[in-house]
Design an enzyme around this catalytic site. Sequence first.
Site, PDB file in Angstrom:
ATOM      1  N   ASN A  45      14.689  63.719   6.891  1.00 51.21           N
ATOM      2  CA  ASN A  45      14.074  62.569   7.296  1.00 51.21           C
ATOM      3  C   ASN A  45      12.607  63.095   7.320  1.00 51.21           C
ATOM      4  OD1 ASN A  45      14.694  63.954   9.770  1.00 51.21           O
ATOM      5  ND2 ASN A  45      14.333  62.070  10.875  1.00 51.21           N
ATOM      6  N   GLU A  47       9.179  61.219   8.563  1.00 55.78           N
ATOM      7  CA  GLU A  47       8.581  60.025   9.091  1.00 55.78           C
ATOM      8  C   GLU A  47       7.082  59.779   8.974  1.00 55.78           C
ATOM      9  OE1 GLU A  47       9.491  60.500  13.349  1.00 55.78           O
ATOM     10  OE2 GLU A  47      11.491  59.909  13.073  1.00 55.78           O
ATOM     11  N   CYS A  56      14.792  58.342   5.147  1.00 53.02           N
ATOM     12  CA  CYS A  56      15.782  59.050   5.969  1.00 53.02           C
ATOM     13  C   CYS A  56      16.447  60.085   5.091  1.00 53.02           C
ATOM     14  CB  CYS A  56      17.139  58.006   5.919  1.00 53.02           C
ATOM     15  SG  CYS A  56      16.742  56.614   7.216  1.00 53.02           S
ATOM     16  N   GLU A  58      19.242  60.858   4.209  1.00 54.92           N
ATOM     17  CA  GLU A  58      20.262  60.531   2.997  1.00 54.92           C
ATOM     18  C   GLU A  58      19.746  60.113   1.868  1.00 54.92           C
ATOM     19  OE1 GLU A  58      20.139  59.563   6.058  1.00 54.92           O
ATOM     20  OE2 GLU A  58      22.168  59.396   6.938  1.00 54.92           O
TER      21      GLU A  58
HETATM   22  N1  THU Z   1      17.498  58.446  10.036  1.00 49.98           N
HETATM   23  C1  THU Z   1      18.006  59.383   9.224  1.00 49.98           C
HETATM   24  O1  THU Z   1      17.437  60.246   8.613  1.00 49.98           O
HETATM   25  N2  THU Z   1      19.061  58.702   8.530  1.00 49.98           N
HETATM   26  C2  THU Z   1      19.819  57.662   9.223  1.00 49.98           C
HETATM   27  O2  THU Z   1      20.659  57.431   8.619  1.00 49.98           O
HETATM   28  C3  THU Z   1      19.400  57.106  10.334  1.00 49.98           C
HETATM   29  C4  THU Z   1      17.832  57.361  10.660  1.00 49.98           C
HETATM   30  C5  THU Z   1      15.963  58.992  10.635  1.00 49.98           C
HETATM   31  C6  THU Z   1      14.895  58.037  10.478  1.00 49.98           C
HETATM   32  C7  THU Z   1      14.079  58.359  11.477  1.00 49.98           C
HETATM   33  O3  THU Z   1      13.304  59.491  11.145  1.00 49.98           O
HETATM   34  C8  THU Z   1      14.948  58.922  12.764  1.00 49.98           C
HETATM   35  O4  THU Z   1      16.276  59.099  11.929  1.00 49.98           O
HETATM   36  C9  THU Z   1      15.068  58.096  13.685  1.00 49.98           C
HETATM   37  O5  THU Z   1      15.474  56.673  13.372  1.00 49.98           O
END
Ligand code: THU
Length: 136
Positions: A45, A47, A56, A58
Amino acid sequence: MTAVDWTALVGRATQVREHAYAPYSGYRVGAALLAADGRVFVGCNVENASYGATSCAERGAVAAMVAAGVRAAVAVAVVTQGPEAAAPCGICRQVLAELAPGLEVGMAIAGEPAPRRVVSLAELLPEAFTGKMVTG
Ligand code: THU
């Protein structure tokens, strides 16, 4: 098709999770996508100060796979912190369904070698919206 080596896939997802950029949530995620040709593509991820611009793990792995010219995946390992193993968010489910409708999703916790659980993407996203609806 040979069985998925979940230990190897979780290992790759655990490694890439170390690169996660998550200064706002502190919630780091790593994903390792096993392509149909046996190659593994990873993502974490990323941000952003504008929270909605966050990407994200994935979807990062899917982007890496497509950029390599590959468009079919069979399994993904997702590694997060505990205490619960996390399933991919709704947007990621939809993105995974586009290129990997038969995907198996393994959800693991950092520090553990095997997924806590493995479910099919079809279970996570029944009746996914597809291009068939658009083209008729
Ligand atoms: N996040 C992911 O990387 N994958 C997911 O399927 C759910 C959420 C990340 C996004 C954000 O940076 C952190 O988790 C909290 O939501």
